[in-house]
Design a protein around this motif. Structure first.
Motif, short mmCIF file in Angstrom:
data_model
loop_
_atom_site.label_atom_id
_atom_site.label_comp_id
_atom_site.label_asym_id
_atom_site.label_seq_id
_atom_site.Cartn_x
_atom_site.Cartn_y
_atom_site.Cartn_z
N ARG A 2 0.86 -1.18 0.00
CA ARG A 2 0.00 0.00 0.00
C ARG A 2 0.90 1.23 0.00
O ARG A 2 1.81 1.34 0.82
CB ARG A 2 -0.88 0.02 1.25
CG ARG A 2 -1.94 -1.05 1.25
CD ARG A 2 -2.81 -0.97 2.50
NE ARG A 2 -3.81 0.10 2.31
CZ ARG A 2 -4.12 1.02 3.23
NH1 ARG A 2 -3.54 1.02 4.40
NH2 ARG A 2 -5.03 1.93 2.98
N ALA A 4 0.73 5.41 0.08
CA ALA A 4 -0.08 6.61 0.30
C ALA A 4 0.34 7.70 -0.68
O ALA A 4 1.54 7.94 -0.88
CB ALA A 4 0.10 7.11 1.73
N HIS A 29 1.27 -2.57 -6.96
CA HIS A 29 1.04 -1.96 -5.65
C HIS A 29 -0.38 -1.42 -5.56
O HIS A 29 -1.08 -1.30 -6.56
CB HIS A 29 2.04 -0.83 -5.40
CG HIS A 29 3.46 -1.28 -5.42
ND1 HIS A 29 3.98 -2.16 -4.50
CD2 HIS A 29 4.47 -1.01 -6.28
CE1 HIS A 29 5.25 -2.39 -4.77
NE2 HIS A 29 5.57 -1.71 -5.85
N GLU A 30 -0.78 -1.06 -4.36
CA GLU A 30 -2.10 -0.48 -4.11
C GLU A 30 -1.95 0.98 -3.71
O GLU A 30 -1.66 1.30 -2.56
CB GLU A 30 -2.80 -1.25 -2.98
CG GLU A 30 -4.16 -0.69 -2.64
CD GLU A 30 -4.76 -1.29 -1.39
OE1 GLU A 30 -5.77 -0.75 -0.92
OE2 GLU A 30 -4.22 -2.29 -0.86
N VAL A 32 -3.20 4.60 -2.57
CA VAL A 32 -4.32 5.06 -1.76
C VAL A 32 -4.25 6.58 -1.69
O VAL A 32 -3.23 7.13 -1.26
CB VAL A 32 -4.25 4.45 -0.33
CG1 VAL A 32 -5.38 4.98 0.53
CG2 VAL A 32 -4.26 2.93 -0.39
N ASP A 56 -9.58 8.36 -0.76
CA ASP A 56 -9.75 7.04 -0.16
C ASP A 56 -9.72 7.09 1.37
O ASP A 56 -10.45 6.37 2.04
CB ASP A 56 -8.65 6.08 -0.65
CG ASP A 56 -8.71 5.84 -2.14
OD1 ASP A 56 -9.81 5.59 -2.67
OD2 ASP A 56 -7.65 5.92 -2.79
N GLU A 57 -8.84 7.93 1.92
CA GLU A 57 -8.69 8.04 3.37
C GLU A 57 -8.41 9.49 3.75
O GLU A 57 -7.75 10.21 3.00
CB GLU A 57 -7.54 7.16 3.89
CG GLU A 57 -7.76 5.68 3.73
CD GLU A 57 -6.66 4.83 4.38
OE1 GLU A 57 -6.04 5.29 5.36
OE2 GLU A 57 -6.45 3.70 3.91
N SER A 66 0.34 1.84 8.25
CA SER A 66 -0.43 0.94 7.37
C SER A 66 0.02 1.04 5.91
O SER A 66 -0.59 0.41 5.04
CB SER A 66 -1.92 1.23 7.49
OG SER A 66 -2.25 2.48 6.92
N PHE A 67 1.09 1.81 5.65
CA PHE A 67 1.58 1.98 4.28
C PHE A 67 3.05 1.60 4.20
O PHE A 67 3.81 1.78 5.15
CB PHE A 67 1.43 3.44 3.84
CG PHE A 67 0.01 3.91 3.75
CD1 PHE A 67 -0.76 3.62 2.64
CD2 PHE A 67 -0.57 4.61 4.79
CE1 PHE A 67 -2.08 4.04 2.55
CE2 PHE A 67 -1.88 5.04 4.73
CZ PHE A 67 -2.64 4.75 3.59
#
Length: 180
Positions: A2, A4, A29-30, A32, A56-57, A66-67
């Protein structure tokens, strides 16, 4: 992984968001999109309004832990608004404290300066930030892309949209090395 992408609602340079984003997707990759407010962010093609992108956030609810890494797109407005938001500045600083890699292009180092993470680092940016970087204790170089391995977090910087290909290739390499 993830990744950011931090952008303010008021305006980000579109190509500096979309090219690194697509490079992350293409590499598996993801990405966000994290912003200071829920809803959408406005992108610009230099001074002209371009597309909008859904958030997204919200940075106040997001955790750097979390990244795997952080990308800071530029444009003039984006880092200027981000550096005025304490939650955004804290979010950026958290990546450095956790030793997670960070990539910033164009004017994005303004946010790094506000987060007080430039001291002792060598980086590049849009040329007008040279004095700001020096005043924050960093060393500015005029290079297409610069990787600074100053502990605890690796930093990838680039000057402008013309450098995006090298920026994307380099930040993905560095993020992969850090994840491995």
């Amino acid at each position: 992984m993830r990744i950011a992408f931090l952008a303010a609602p008021e305006g980000v340079e579109q190509v500096e968001l979309t090219d690194p984003w697509q490079a992350a997707v293409d590499a598996g990759h993801e990405p966000v999109l994290v912003s200071t407010e829920a809803g959408e962010i406005q992108a610009f093609g230099h001074l002209d309004k371009a597309d909008t992108f859904p958030v997204d956030e919200v940075v106040g609810d997001a955790s750097a832990a979390s990244f795997g890494g952080l990308v800071l797109p530029g444009g003039v407005a984006n880092p200027d608004f981000l550096r005025m938001d304490d939650r955004a500045v804290r979010f950026v600083r958290d990546f450095f404290e956790l030793g997670r890699p960070v990539a910033a292009i164009c004017h994005a180092p303004w946010t790094l300066i506000e987060a007080d993470v430039v001291r002792g680092r060598v980086l590049t940016s849009w040329p007008s930030l040279r004095t700001d970087i020096a005043n924050a204790g960093g060393t500015w170089v005029d290079e297409q892309v610069k990787v600074c391995d100053h502990a605890p977090s690796r930093l990838v910087t680039s000057r402008k949209p013309d450098d995006l290909k090298a920026f994307c290739e380099t930040y993905l390499e560095v993020f992969a090395e850090e994840a491995g």
